[in-house]
Design a protein around this motif. Structure first.
Motif, PDB file in Angstrom:
ATOM      1  N   ASP A 128       0.887  -1.010   0.118  1.00  0.00           N
ATOM      2  CA  ASP A 128       0.095   0.203  -0.049  1.00  0.00           C
ATOM      3  C   ASP A 128       0.845   1.266   0.077  1.00  0.00           C
ATOM      4  OD1 ASP A 128      -2.055   1.653   0.386  1.00  0.00           O
ATOM      5  OD2 ASP A 128      -2.007   1.633   2.566  1.00  0.00           O
ATOM      6  N   ILE A 129       0.454   2.531  -0.179  1.00  0.00           N
ATOM      7  CA  ILE A 129       1.149   3.531  -0.310  1.00  0.00           C
ATOM      8  C   ILE A 129       0.888   4.633   0.807  1.00  0.00           C
ATOM      9  CG2 ILE A 129       1.874   5.402  -1.536  1.00  0.00           C
ATOM     10  CD1 ILE A 129       1.233   3.829  -4.196  1.00  0.00           C
ATOM     11  N   GLY A 130      -0.306   5.227   0.792  1.00  0.00           N
ATOM     12  CA  GLY A 130      -0.651   6.161   1.873  1.00  0.00           C
ATOM     13  C   GLY A 130      -0.420   5.667   3.334  1.00  0.00           C
ATOM     14  N   LYS A 131       0.079   6.241   4.142  1.00  0.00           N
ATOM     15  CA  LYS A 131       0.315   5.967   5.383  1.00  0.00           C
ATOM     16  C   LYS A 131       1.105   4.772   5.911  1.00  0.00           C
ATOM     17  CE  LYS A 131      -3.792   8.300   7.425  1.00  0.00           C
ATOM     18  NZ  LYS A 131      -4.892   8.234   8.407  1.00  0.00           N
ATOM     19  N   TYR A 176      -0.068  10.797   4.898  1.00  0.00           N
ATOM     20  CA  TYR A 176      -1.202  11.748   4.467  1.00  0.00           C
ATOM     21  C   TYR A 176      -2.164  12.186   5.660  1.00  0.00           C
ATOM     22  CZ  TYR A 176      -5.957  12.192   2.459  1.00  0.00           C
ATOM     23  OH  TYR A 176      -6.995  12.950   2.052  1.00  0.00           O
ATOM     24  N   ASP A 177      -2.386  13.469   5.315  1.00  0.00           N
ATOM     25  CA  ASP A 177      -3.156  14.153   6.501  1.00  0.00           C
ATOM     26  C   ASP A 177      -4.084  15.266   5.979  1.00  0.00           C
ATOM     27  OD1 ASP A 177      -4.355  15.391   8.650  1.00  0.00           O
ATOM     28  OD2 ASP A 177      -2.631  15.430   9.892  1.00  0.00           O
ATOM     29  N   PRO A 178      -5.213  15.081   5.534  1.00  0.00           N
ATOM     30  CA  PRO A 178      -5.897  16.192   4.880  1.00  0.00           C
ATOM     31  C   PRO A 178      -5.924  17.653   5.763  1.00  0.00           C
ATOM     32  CG  PRO A 178      -7.488  14.388   5.723  1.00  0.00           C
ATOM     33  CD  PRO A 178      -5.949  14.274   5.669  1.00  0.00           C
ATOM     34  N   PHE A 184       2.434  -2.310  -6.236  1.00  0.00           N
ATOM     35  CA  PHE A 184       1.807  -1.338  -5.351  1.00  0.00           C
ATOM     36  C   PHE A 184       0.309  -1.561  -5.421  1.00  0.00           C
ATOM     37  CE2 PHE A 184       5.589   1.092  -6.558  1.00  0.00           C
ATOM     38  CZ  PHE A 184       6.523   1.037  -4.924  1.00  0.00           C
ATOM     39  N   LEU A 185      -0.338  -1.610  -4.597  1.00  0.00           N
ATOM     40  CA  LEU A 185      -1.956  -1.446  -4.731  1.00  0.00           C
ATOM     41  C   LEU A 185      -2.486  -0.384  -3.854  1.00  0.00           C
ATOM     42  CD1 LEU A 185      -4.751  -2.898  -5.269  1.00  0.00           C
ATOM     43  CD2 LEU A 185      -4.318  -4.390  -3.837  1.00  0.00           C
ATOM     44  N   GLU A 232       0.836  13.257  -9.609  1.00  0.00           N
ATOM     45  CA  GLU A 232       1.342  14.040  -8.814  1.00  0.00           C
ATOM     46  C   GLU A 232       2.323  13.621  -7.478  1.00  0.00           C
ATOM     47  OE1 GLU A 232      -0.652  17.319  -7.037  1.00  0.00           O
ATOM     48  OE2 GLU A 232      -1.976  17.535  -8.819  1.00  0.00           O
ATOM     49  N   ALA A 233       1.752  12.335  -6.975  1.00  0.00           N
ATOM     50  CA  ALA A 233       2.550  11.826  -5.823  1.00  0.00           C
ATOM     51  C   ALA A 233       3.688  11.300  -6.440  1.00  0.00           C
ATOM     52  CB  ALA A 233       1.617  10.822  -5.271  1.00  0.00           C
ATOM     53  N   GLN A 234       3.625  10.387  -7.733  1.00  0.00           N
ATOM     54  CA  GLN A 234       4.998   9.942  -8.173  1.00  0.00           C
ATOM     55  C   GLN A 234       6.047  11.107  -8.587  1.00  0.00           C
ATOM     56  OE1 GLN A 234       3.087   7.593 -11.652  1.00  0.00           O
ATOM     57  NE2 GLN A 234       3.761   5.720 -10.552  1.00  0.00           N
ATOM     58  N   GLU A 235       5.497  12.043  -8.911  1.00  0.00           N
ATOM     59  CA  GLU A 235       6.371  13.429  -8.930  1.00  0.00           C
ATOM     60  C   GLU A 235       7.180  13.640  -7.888  1.00  0.00           C
ATOM     61  OE1 GLU A 235       7.521  14.027 -12.231  1.00  0.00           O
ATOM     62  OE2 GLU A 235       6.087  12.326 -12.824  1.00  0.00           O
TER      63      GLU A 235
END
Length: 203
Positions: free
Chosen positions: A9-12, A17-19, A107-108, A118-121
Motif C-alpha cells: 500500500d502507499i498512503g500511511k 497523508y493528512d488532509p 503497489f496496490l 502528482e505523488a509519483q512526481e
C-alpha cells in the motif's frame, strides 16, 4: 509457501497523508475546521475520488449542498500536495532494499488517478517496482475483493506466495480472505520483524 511477490500500500505506509494540514491555514479556527472535515470534505466524500469520480463532479456536488463553503471545498484539490508532506524514510529504505535484492514488488493503492501522478512526481520511488494498481484508474477500491483479484491477474501473482502490506485493518483482512498473506503496517521496525517472519530478511 515461499513469498515471491510483495505488494505495498502507499498512503500511511510509504508516504504520510493528512488532509488537515493545509486546512490549519485555510480554516484557522479549530472547531470550524473539525466540523468542515467531518461534515463537508469528509473521508467518505474523498473516497469516491479514489473510486474514480472526477474532481469537478465531486466539487460541484458539495458546493451545491454547502454553497457558503465553496472556497474551502475547492481548496481540497488545489492544496492536495500539502496533505502528503513527507515519505516514511524507514519504510522507503525497506522497499528499496527489497527491490535491490531482486524481489518482485508491486503497489496496490486507493488513490485518485490524477493525484497519484502528482505523488509519483513528488516521490519518485513510487515509480519503482514492477507496477501499480491505482483504484481511481480501475474504479474499484480496497477492501472490495475485486481489486485484489484484478491486481493478482494483472501482475500474474500466486496468491499463496504473495505478501501484502497495508495500514488499514479492513484491507488486510480482505487480502487474507482473498488468499494472500498480509500484515498490518504500524512502523518500519514492526514491518522489518514481519518480513523476517516470512523469511524475507534484509542484509
Amino acid at each position: 509457501m515461499t513469498i515471491r511477490h510483495i505488494v505495498f500500500d502507499i498512503g500511511k505506509v510509504l508516504i504520510h497523508y493528512d488532509p488537515e494540514l493545509p486546512y490549519r491555514r485555510i480554516i484557522p479556527d479549530a472547531e470550524r475546521r473539525t466540523w468542515f472535515l467531518a461534515n463537508v470534505c469528509t473521508s467518505d466524500w474523498n473516497l469516491e475520488q479514489d473510486r474514480g469520480r472526477p474532481w469537478d463532479d465531486a466539487e460541484a456536488e458539495l458546493i451545491a449542498a454547502h454553497p457558503d463553503w465553496e472556497t474551502e471545498i475547492r481548496a481540497f484539490r488545489a492544496h492536495w500536495h500539502e496533505m502528503v508532506p513527507h515519505a516514511y524514510d524507514g519504510t522507503v529504505s525497506i522497499l528499496l532494499g527489497l527491490i535491490e535484492e531482486g524481489r518482485d514488488i508491486t503497489f496496490l493503492t486507493n488513490f485518485a488517478a490524477d493525484t497519484f501522478v502528482e505523488a509519483q512526481e513528488l516521490y519518485p520511488f513510487l515509480k519503482a517496482g514492477r507496477g501499480v494498481t491505482v483504484s481511481g484508474r480501475v474504479r474499484v477500491i480496497k477492501p472490495d475483493p475485486a481489486i485484489y483479484d484484478l491486481h493478482t491477474r494483472t501482475f500474474d501473482l500466486d496468491p499463496e506466495a504473495t505478501l501484502f502490506i497495508d495500514d488499514n485493518a479492513d484491507n488486510v483482512d480482505a487480502a487474507r480472505a482473498f488468499g494472500w498473506n498480509a500484515v498490518r503496517f504500524e512502523n518500519a521496525e514492526a514491518l522489518q520483524a514481519d518480513l523476517q517472519r516470512f523469511d524475507l530478511r534484509l542484509d
